[in-house]
Scaffold this motif. Structure first.
Motif, mmCIF file in Angstrom:
data_model
loop_
_atom_site.group_PDB
_atom_site.id
_atom_site.type_symbol
_atom_site.label_atom_id
_atom_site.label_comp_id
_atom_site.label_asym_id
_atom_site.label_seq_id
_atom_site.Cartn_x
_atom_site.Cartn_y
_atom_site.Cartn_z
ATOM 1 N N LEU A 186 41.928 6.169 68.657
ATOM 2 C CA LEU A 186 42.265 7.495 68.112
ATOM 3 C C LEU A 186 41.073 8.442 68.238
ATOM 4 N N VAL A 187 39.911 7.933 67.860
ATOM 5 C CA VAL A 187 38.700 8.756 67.945
ATOM 6 C C VAL A 187 38.391 9.085 69.404
ATOM 7 N N GLU A 188 38.510 8.070 70.264
ATOM 8 C CA GLU A 188 38.225 8.267 71.684
ATOM 9 C C GLU A 188 39.157 9.311 72.297
ATOM 10 N N ALA A 189 40.430 9.250 71.954
ATOM 11 C CA ALA A 189 41.395 10.197 72.500
ATOM 12 C C ALA A 189 41.095 11.620 72.033
ATOM 13 N N GLY A 190 40.782 11.779 70.747
ATOM 14 C CA GLY A 190 40.449 13.107 70.235
ATOM 15 C C GLY A 190 39.204 13.670 70.887
ATOM 16 N N ASN A 191 38.194 12.839 71.044
ATOM 17 C CA ASN A 191 36.951 13.291 71.680
ATOM 18 C C ASN A 191 37.186 13.673 73.134
ATOM 19 N N TYR A 192 38.027 12.902 73.822
ATOM 20 C CA TYR A 192 38.315 13.196 75.226
ATOM 21 C C TYR A 192 38.948 14.586 75.358
ATOM 22 N N ILE A 193 39.957 14.854 74.540
ATOM 23 C CA ILE A 193 40.629 16.159 74.624
ATOM 24 C C ILE A 193 39.651 17.285 74.299
ATOM 25 N N SER A 194 38.877 17.123 73.232
ATOM 26 C CA SER A 194 37.955 18.184 72.825
ATOM 27 C C SER A 194 36.882 18.449 73.870
#
Length: 354
Positions: A186-194
């Motif tokens: 979840l954290v990785e996905a959010g960081n990727y988008i941002s």
């Protein structure tokens, strides 16, 4: 609907017709010949005035709600009055100050300014204020996921997707998580988008994501990739249904005259709930060069509620029409005062958009 040309009225009929309409718009009640004889200074008897009013009724410009009542303008009569006889009153200095101050104080998302504008216009006009928001895609600034757990016994794991747009707006969606997604993912996905998709519209972000994953499948694991795709899709899929119409002040529609016509008011409030139809009507005003006025059944949407809409387009810094501001109320609203007020509000919004 045929509108009688003003040239078909002689001076006496024109004066009496104008007095009937102005008094009706001021009081909301049918106007009798005695009232006209006392106000007009025409030096005509009540009987002479009644004869002229009867002629105007036969022309389709006036109507009597029942036999013993006075006369009130028909929708054709209101159209003739608005187009050919009405003398508009410019917004007062205080009204201009309230509009400019209310719109100009907004420093956040443009939707906040538009919502404020709608509320201000509602308060000044004693109608419901409406603003059609410019159609535009969100531009990503930041994205994150917050785990929510399962959606009931045996349900899918869910997360709250939080999107922060470039103009500071924050929106949330609940999304089902693909199988095997860990808190770390979840954290990785959010960081990727941002980090990788910030500054792009939703459509651009999805296109870039597809291209990157096609070139390098190892850039994200399968679970994170599915999460990002579903997270972005939760916004993109409803883009065409995003609310674009802001309405404020519906309570103004229930005034001292509403008790005598509760069915009309109920119908109007139902019309406002169906924002897609109202939005299409407002979008029709985007093609107008100036303020557009819809009176009653001229638009089939209001054939039952007997309502009027006054709407004016507003523009961006390049002079392109991007939205519409207006009011909706009963056909007996004060056109002479409200029309220039709506027009001034549209001009003020246009200056804000530059």
């Amino acid at each position: 609907m045929r509108v009688t040309p003003i040239s078909e009225l002689n001076d006496r009929a024109r004066d009496i017709f104008r007095l009937v309409v102005e008094n009706y718009l001021g009081s909301g009640a049918p106007v009798g010949s005695r009232t006209i004889s006392q106000l007009s200074g025409l030096n005509l008897s009540s009987a002479s005035i009644r004869t002229v009013m009867q002629d105007l009724e036969e022309m389709g410009l006036l109507a009597a709600p029942h036999v013993s009542a006075g006369r009130m303008p028909t929708e054709s009569g209101l159209r003739l009055f608005v187009d050919a006889m009405m003398q508009v009153a410019e917004p007062s200095a205080e009204e201009r100050r309230v509009i400019e101050q209310g719109v100009g104080e907004i420093n956040g998302p443009i939707e906040d300014a538009l919502a404020s504008t709608s509320a201000i216009l509602s308060g000044l006009s004693a109608c419901a204020g409406m603003v059609l928001v410019p159609r535009r895609e969100l531009v990503l600034r930041q994205f994150s996921f917050v785990p929510l757990g399962r959606a009931g016994p045996g349900g899918a794991e869910q997360a709250l997707a939080i999107l922060v747009s470039a103009d500071g707006g924050v929106e949330n969606r609940i999304v089902d998580l693909p199988a095997g997604v860990s808190p770390t993912a979840l954290v990785e996905a959010g960081n990727y988008i941002s980090a990788r998709l910030s500054g792009l519209t939703l459509a651009q972000a999805r296109e870039k994501l597809a291209g990157e994953l096609a070139r390098d499948r190892a850039v994200l694991d399968e679970a994170a990739r599915g999460l990002i795709e579903s997270g972005l899709a939760s916004w993109s899929s409803d883009a065409s249904e995003r609310p674009v119409l802001i309405v404020r002040g519906q309570a103004n529609l229930i005034d001292e005259h509403a008790s005598a016509d509760l069915e009309r008011v109920r119908q109007l409030l139902e019309d406002l709930e169906g924002k897609q139809e109202i939005s299409r009507l407002m979008e029709g005003a985007m093609q107008a060069a100036a303020t557009k006025i819809f009176i009653g059944s001229e638009n089939k949407l209001f054939s039952l509620s007997g309502s009027s809409v006054i709407a004016a387009p507003y523009r961006d810094g390049e002079g392109r029409v991007v939205g519409v501001v207006g009011v909706i109320g009963p056909t007996r609203l004060n056109y002479a005062r409200v029309i220039p007020m709506v027009d001034f509000t549209a001009q003020t919004l246009s200056r804000l958009m530059r």
